[in-house]
Structure formats: structure tokens, C-alpha cells
Design an enzyme around this catalytic site. Structure first.
Site, PDB file in Angstrom:
ATOM      1  N   THR A  37       0.852  -1.187   0.000  1.00  0.00           N
ATOM      2  CA  THR A  37       0.000   0.000   0.000  1.00  0.00           C
ATOM      3  C   THR A  37       0.886   1.234   0.000  1.00  0.00           C
ATOM      4  OG1 THR A  37      -1.867  -1.068   1.111  1.00  0.00           O
ATOM      5  CG2 THR A  37      -1.732   1.323   1.272  1.00  0.00           C
ATOM      6  N   PHE A  65       1.169   5.199   0.730  1.00  0.00           N
ATOM      7  CA  PHE A  65       0.589   6.257   1.550  1.00  0.00           C
ATOM      8  C   PHE A  65       1.145   7.602   1.115  1.00  0.00           C
ATOM      9  CE2 PHE A  65       0.225   2.437   3.991  1.00  0.00           C
ATOM     10  CZ  PHE A  65      -0.919   2.571   4.773  1.00  0.00           C
TER      11      PHE A  65
END
Length: 361
Positions: free
Chosen positions: A263, A265
Site C-alpha cells: 500500500t 501512503f
């Protein structure tokens, strides 16, 4: 311990102890130098930002480039992030907002990016993260923007569109999901809870192992862990950090369907980041609804030799099948080629917004 072994280890350990004392002395010298820098900055600008993303990125890159080993270069990022964070904290405490509660991947990303010498502001939603930074309750926020398995985090894209905040950094995490309960077993478990993206990232594993359990969405994986800590019939999917935070036992580890699950960010705030020499620029654009409009929109990038690393579309919600395009470009907005391309894009686009330039992780 064998006496011969002890005799060989003792001088080596004494040497390590002496080196550690030297390192501590140098860290204190560095901290004092950082304080002196802060005094000079505040003499010229009382409200000057303590956070300098481009400077911090260059410190780490320079050390990694000059590293002769055997200390691993990737560890330089982790070690110096904490050193820089501690020195920054001596000058002024920085508050970081992120999706909570304790033990979330957002918290992990925030601490990896800004270090542990920060004040934590845990929020109930991505909207609250943005509001906290916009209102000055926090200097920076950390939000997920895309996952390698499930794609864009749409709520973050919508907030970036409507917020005045700038993107000032990025952090990519390997996401390793764990299944956890109070007992460390699945006995008596009636449902599995997690953020919808986490449930999607683990759906094949769950279907193989627990096809009959209900799957319920939570506002975050850490919130699912908090609920599981109170309810013995709930199993949560979250990171191992959440298990430690909420006193849960792991049933299974690495249950994500994609072993390379990551992921990305974004750090957001009100400051403008200067060029670091290895940067990325993010923008949002919309084009007139006509044939060839997207091709024409991207032409300035090719004409100026600017590389595009990401193109994400999002419905404009006008009911006319119009879209916003989220684009990441290599280079800083102040780089001549990028500046020229952006100026041309502004003229061609029906809507244009710069989200910010920031160091590439």
C-alpha cells in the site's frame, strides 16, 4: 559460557560499548547543531516550518550513496529517520494525523515516515485526517492512496480533489495481514472483521479456510482489532502491530492473497516542498468530453520528455460520464521540463490542480 569463548568475546564487546558511547556523543553534537539551525531559521522567520522533506530525503540518500558496508543501506533510512525525528522534536513537536485506532497500517506508515518523536493524532476517518490538518490540529497527515491488489483508495482521491492541502511525501508499506482473536484459535468465532480493502485482499484465503464465517466491514483494520479485543466471537484481520496493541493472539500470518501486497501512503500538509533532485509531482486534470481529448491532454508530457508513472481515473459525479484523471509525473514542479509541461497542461485541461511535488521514497 566457555572461558575461551568468553575471552574472545569480551574485548569485542568492550569495543562495541566504546563505539556506542562515541555514537551517543556524536548524536548529542548533531542534536545541538540542529538546535542551532533552528535558532537561525526562527531569527529570520518566526513561523518557519520545522519539517523540510527535501532536506531530510537528501540526508538519507547521501548517506546511502556513500555507505561502504557492512551496515545495510536500507537500514540507513530507518535509523536516520529516527535520528532526524528526534532532532526535529527538540526544535518543535510535530503532530501527525492518521486513521486510527492504535496499531493501524496508517500509524505504521506515519511513524516510518516521520519517526517516533511526534505527537500522534488518531482519527476515525480519512475525512477527519484532512480536517485535522486543515484546522491546524496537526501539521501533517498520512493517508493511503493505492494498494497493489485492490487499486486506488477512492475516498482519499476525493479528499485530495477538494482539499487545499499539498502532498509532501510518500511511503510504501509491504502489507502482511494476520488473522487474530482473543484466544489465538477460531473456536466460537462467528464473524471476521476488517477494513473492506483488507477483506478484499484476503478473500481467496478466507474462502478456502473459513467459507462459512460472516465477513463484516470495519472503519479500519485496527478498529476491527479493537472490537475483537472486546468480543470473543470476532476474528480481526490486521497487522501484527495491531495484535500487540490490543492484546490479541495470532491465528494465522500472511493471509493476503498476493504475497507482494503493498500500500502506498501520501503525507499531506500545508507546506511547499522544494526540489530534492529525485522527485515526483502529482496533479489532477479533467478534459472536455470530446474525441481525442485524453490524448491531447497527455501530449505535453511527451513533447517535454516528462515521464508519467501513474494515471488513475475517477468519475466526476456530474452524470455526464466525465472523469478526473490523477497523474503522477517524474520530476519537481520547478524543474524546467516539468514546469513547461504543467503550463501547457493547464491551458489544455478543462480542470487542473497541482497536488504537490515531493521526494520519491
Amino acid at each position: 559460557m566457555d572461558k575461551t569463548l568468553q575471552n574472545q568475546l569480551s574485548p569485542l564487546r568492550d569495543r562495541i560499548d566504546a563505539i556506542d558511547k562515541q555514537i551517543l556523543d556524536l548524536l548529542n553534537q548533531r542534536a545541538q547543531a540542529a538546535l542551532d539551525v533552528g535558532k537561525v531559521k526562527h531569527a529570520f522567520d518566526a513561523d518557519g516550518a520545522v519539517l523540510k522533506p527535501e532536506r531530510e530525503a537528501n540526508i538519507v540518500r547521501s548517506l546511502q550513496a556513500g555507505n561502504g558496508g557492512p551496515f545495510p543501506s536500507p537500514a540507513i533510512d530507518a535509523v536516520w529517520t529516527q535520528i532526524i525525528s528526534a532532532c526535529r522534536g527538540l526544535e518543535s513537536t510535530m503532530t501527525v494525523a492518521y486513521l486510527g485506532p492504535q496499531g493501524s497500517f496508517s500509524e505504521q506508515a506515519a511513524l516510518e515516515h516521520f519517526g517516533n518523536s511526534v505527537e500522534k493524532l488518531r482519527c476515525d476517518s480519512f475525512d477527519e485526517v484532512f480536517r485535522a490538518v486543515e484546522a491546524g490540529q496537526a501539521q501533517v497527515g498520512m493517508v493511503p492512496v493505492e494498494n497493489s491488489t485492490e487499486g486506488a483508495v477512492n475516498r482519499t482521491l476525493d479528499l485530495l480533489l477538494n482539499s487545499s492541502l499539498k502532498v509532501l511525501g510518500e511511503r510504501s508499506l509491504s502489507i502482511h495481514h494476520c488473522l487474530m482473536t482473543q484466544s489465538g484459535t477460531m473456536q466460537g468465532i462467528k464473524r471476521v472483521m476488517a477494513h473492506p480493502q483488507a477483506l478484499a485482499q484476503c478473500q481467496a484465503w478466507l474462502s478456502r479456510h473459513y467459507p462459512n464465517l460472516a465477513r463484516d466491514a470495519a472503519s479500519s483494520n485496527a478498529e476491527a482489532a479493537r472490537i475483537a479485543a472486546e468480543d470473543p466471537t470476532v476474528a480481526a484481520i490486521a497487522g501484527s502491530m495491531a495484535a500487540q496493541a490490543w492484546g490479541l493472539e495470532l491465528v494465522a500470518q500472511g493471509i493476503q492473497d498476493d504475497a507482494q501486497n503493498r500500500t502506498r501512503f501520501l503525507a499531506v500538509g500545508a507546506i511547499e516542498t522544494l526540489p530534492s533532485g529525485h522527485d515526483k509531482t502529482s496533479v489532477i486534470m479533467a478534459v472536455p468530453n470530446r474525441a481525442g481529448a485524453v490524448y491531447e491532454m497527455l501530449a505535453p508530457l511527451a513533447d517535454n520528455g516528462v515521464s508519467m508513472t501513474r494515471l488513475e481515473s475517477r468519475p466526476a459525479r456530474t452524470g455526464q460520464w466525465e472523469y478526473y484523471f490523477y497523474v503522477d509525473l517524474l520530476g519537481h514542479r520547478n524543474d524546467p521540463a516539468v514546469a513547461t509541461a504543467l503550463a501547457q497542461l493547464k491551458k489544455k485541461a478543462a480542470f487542473f490542480k497541482e497536488l504537490g511535488s515531493y521526494p520519491i521514497q
